[in-house]
Scaffold this active site. Structure first.
Site, short mmCIF file in Angstrom:
data_model
loop_
_atom_site.label_atom_id
_atom_site.label_comp_id
_atom_site.label_asym_id
_atom_site.label_seq_id
_atom_site.Cartn_x
_atom_site.Cartn_y
_atom_site.Cartn_z
N CYS A 110 0.82 -1.23 0.00
CA CYS A 110 0.00 0.00 0.00
C CYS A 110 0.84 1.27 0.00
CB CYS A 110 -0.94 -0.01 1.19
SG CYS A 110 -1.95 -1.47 1.25
N HIS A 245 -3.75 7.09 2.36
CA HIS A 245 -4.14 5.75 1.90
C HIS A 245 -5.52 5.39 2.46
CE1 HIS A 245 -4.28 1.63 1.02
NE2 HIS A 245 -3.95 1.20 2.20
N ASN A 275 -10.33 -0.38 -0.38
CA ASN A 275 -8.87 -0.25 -0.28
C ASN A 275 -8.24 -0.73 -1.59
OD1 ASN A 275 -6.14 -0.62 0.27
ND2 ASN A 275 -6.46 -1.39 2.34
N1 COA Z 1 -18.99 -8.98 8.73
C1 COA Z 1 -19.49 -9.30 9.92
N2 COA Z 1 -18.73 -9.69 10.96
C2 COA Z 1 -17.40 -9.76 10.75
C3 COA Z 1 -16.80 -9.43 9.53
C4 COA Z 1 -17.65 -9.04 8.49
N3 COA Z 1 -17.19 -8.71 7.27
N4 COA Z 1 -15.46 -9.58 9.65
C5 COA Z 1 -15.21 -9.98 10.91
N5 COA Z 1 -16.40 -10.09 11.58
C6 COA Z 1 -16.61 -10.49 12.96
C7 COA Z 1 -15.48 -11.33 13.51
O1 COA Z 1 -15.64 -12.69 13.14
C8 COA Z 1 -15.65 -11.10 14.99
O2 COA Z 1 -16.69 -11.94 15.44
P1 COA Z 1 -16.61 -12.61 16.91
O3 COA Z 1 -16.56 -11.45 17.88
O4 COA Z 1 -17.86 -13.41 16.95
O5 COA Z 1 -15.35 -13.41 16.89
C9 COA Z 1 -16.12 -9.67 15.07
O6 COA Z 1 -16.63 -9.33 13.77
C10 COA Z 1 -15.04 -8.66 15.45
O7 COA Z 1 -13.91 -8.95 14.64
P2 COA Z 1 -12.63 -8.06 14.68
O8 COA Z 1 -11.61 -8.63 13.74
O9 COA Z 1 -12.27 -7.85 16.12
O10 COA Z 1 -13.22 -6.71 14.11
P3 COA Z 1 -12.55 -5.28 14.08
O11 COA Z 1 -13.37 -4.35 14.87
O12 COA Z 1 -11.09 -5.36 14.38
O13 COA Z 1 -12.72 -4.88 12.56
C11 COA Z 1 -11.37 -4.70 10.60
C12 COA Z 1 -12.09 -5.64 11.55
C13 COA Z 1 -10.69 -5.57 9.53
C14 COA Z 1 -12.41 -3.80 9.92
C15 COA Z 1 -10.35 -3.83 11.40
O14 COA Z 1 -9.54 -4.65 12.21
C16 COA Z 1 -9.46 -3.03 10.51
O15 COA Z 1 -9.93 -2.19 9.78
N6 COA Z 1 -8.13 -3.25 10.56
C17 COA Z 1 -7.21 -2.59 9.68
C18 COA Z 1 -7.22 -3.32 8.37
C19 COA Z 1 -6.57 -2.57 7.28
O16 COA Z 1 -6.75 -1.39 7.13
N7 COA Z 1 -5.84 -3.31 6.44
C20 COA Z 1 -5.20 -2.79 5.29
C21 COA Z 1 -4.00 -2.02 5.66
S1 COA Z 1 -3.20 -1.43 4.26
#
Ligand code: COA
Length: 318
Positions: A110, A245, A275
């Site tokens: 990225c 980004h 993204n």
């Molecule tokens: N829809 C519904 N539920 C989802 C889901 C989706 N698309 N993806 C994950 N979940 C669920 C998980 O299974 C988890 O369920 P559980 O509590 O029963 O285990 C719950 O949601 C919370 O998951 P978690 O991974 O803790 O969510 P989060 O609040 O961290 O959000 C992201 C997930 C990916 C949105 C967040 O971590 C994020 O944005 N991280 C940065 C990622 C990024 O920017 N990457 C690219 C960098 S260049």
């Protein structure tokens, strides 16, 4: 001599996959995706990286008033090329017609577009070249695991480009860095070892520890921005546009809060393209530029973070 962005171009494929469409593929909902990320829909290509790179490049050349035969070099930032070799930039050279110039692909996930314009700027400042086409193009749909709801909802396909040229003003400060130790929190394995002595299965897919990436991004993004502000002696208040980004709205809002960046100076477009990895910044930059919001002499900060883990930023006089 400085390196200035002479013009920009971008391309998003026609086909759109909304959050509701996504909810038919994996267990998720429009509400969950919008609240956690700010993403509403993403574009998907049926033609691949070169096609998108070519369309974005033609628009950038037109916007810059530069023809392909004036180019001294082509750099493409991508980790999702159509071919391992020839590299995407040689293929683009053939498609555009820029005979004999050096062409290289740069892989920094990225952060790739900023790594690439900083690389182009270094060649220009050294006096080696005068005009360089920098493109970022990603077919992320090719490496996403369409059964993993925690990642497939985040990414889209697209391309953005800029022509960088020698001028009296332009890029004032740059910052680039990486922390390979944290690499395993966001990765995509290449093809497996399959030969007469071993068979290691399938091609790799993008894997991510979302929370670790989130923590890294909210800490590192403000730091890299502060580095280029300090180096150029320019304050947050003096900057006209912060082009970041587009990974996640909450990450950008946290950085903006930390640095006191007003919302109107920090455009976002992840709602309609998700993204785009390296292509994210040049697509947003082009949308902002084409809509006439960026004026000659404006101060623009670009900043990115991502796989590597890596980060990069640049402070530019437009
Ligand atoms: N829809 C519904 N539920 C989802 C889901 C989706 N698309 N993806 C994950 N979940 C669920 C998980 O299974 C988890 O369920 P559980 O509590 O029963 O285990 C719950 O949601 C919370 O998951 P978690 O991974 O803790 O969510 P989060 O609040 O961290 O959000 C992201 C997930 C990916 C949105 C967040 O971590 C994020 O944005 N991280 C940065 C990622 C990024 O920017 N990457 C690219 C960098 S260049």
């Amino acid at each position: 001599m400085k390196a200035r962005i002479l013009g920009t171009g971008s391309y998003l494929p026609e086909h759109v996959l909304t959050n509701d469409d996504m909810a038919k593929l994996v267990e998720t909902s429009d509400e969950w995706i919008r609240e956690r990320t700010g993403i509403r829909e993403r574009h998907l290509t049926d033609q691949g990286t070169l096609h998108m790179a070519c369309e974005a490049s033609k628009r950038a050349l037109l916007n810059s008033n530069v023809t392909a035969d004036e180019l001294d070099m082509i750099i493409i930032a991508t980790f999702t090329p159509d071919y391992l070799f020839p590299n995407a930039s040689c293929q683009l050279q053939a498609a555009l017609g820029a005979p004999n110039v050096p062409c290289m692909d740069l892989s920094a996930a990225c952060s790739g577009f900023i790594y690439s314009i900083n690389t182009a700027a270094a060649y220009i400042q050294a006096g080696m070249y005068k005009k360089i086409l920098v493109v970022a193009a990603e077919t992320l749909s090719r490496v996403v695991d369409w059964e993993d709801r925690s990642t497939c909802i985040l990414f889209g396909d697209g391309a953005g480009a800029a022509v960088i040229g020698a001028d009296e003003t332009g890029i004032l400060a740059m910052d680039m860095g990486s922390d390979g130790v944290k690499g395993p929190v966001l990765y995509c394995e290449a093809w497996p070892i399959t030969n007469p002595i071993v068979n290691k299965g399938k091609a790799g897919k993008l894997r991510m520890n979302g929370q670790e990436v989130y923590k890294f991004a909210v800490r590192r993004l403000p730091k890299t921005i502060e580095t280029v502000l300090q180096e150029s002696g320019i304050s947050v208040d003096e900057v006209d546009h912060f082009i970041f980004h587009q990974a996640n709205r909450r990450i950008l809002q946290a950085a903006a809060k930390h640095l006191n960046i007003p919302a109107e100076k920090m455009p976002m477009n992840m709602d309609h393209c998700g993204n785009l990895s390296a292509a994210s910044i040049p697509v947003l930059l082009d949308e902002h530029n084409q809509s006439g919001k960026i004026k000659r002499g404006d101060k623009v900060v670009l900043a990115a973070f991502g796989g590597g883990l890596s980060w990069a930023s640049a402070l530019i006089i437009w």
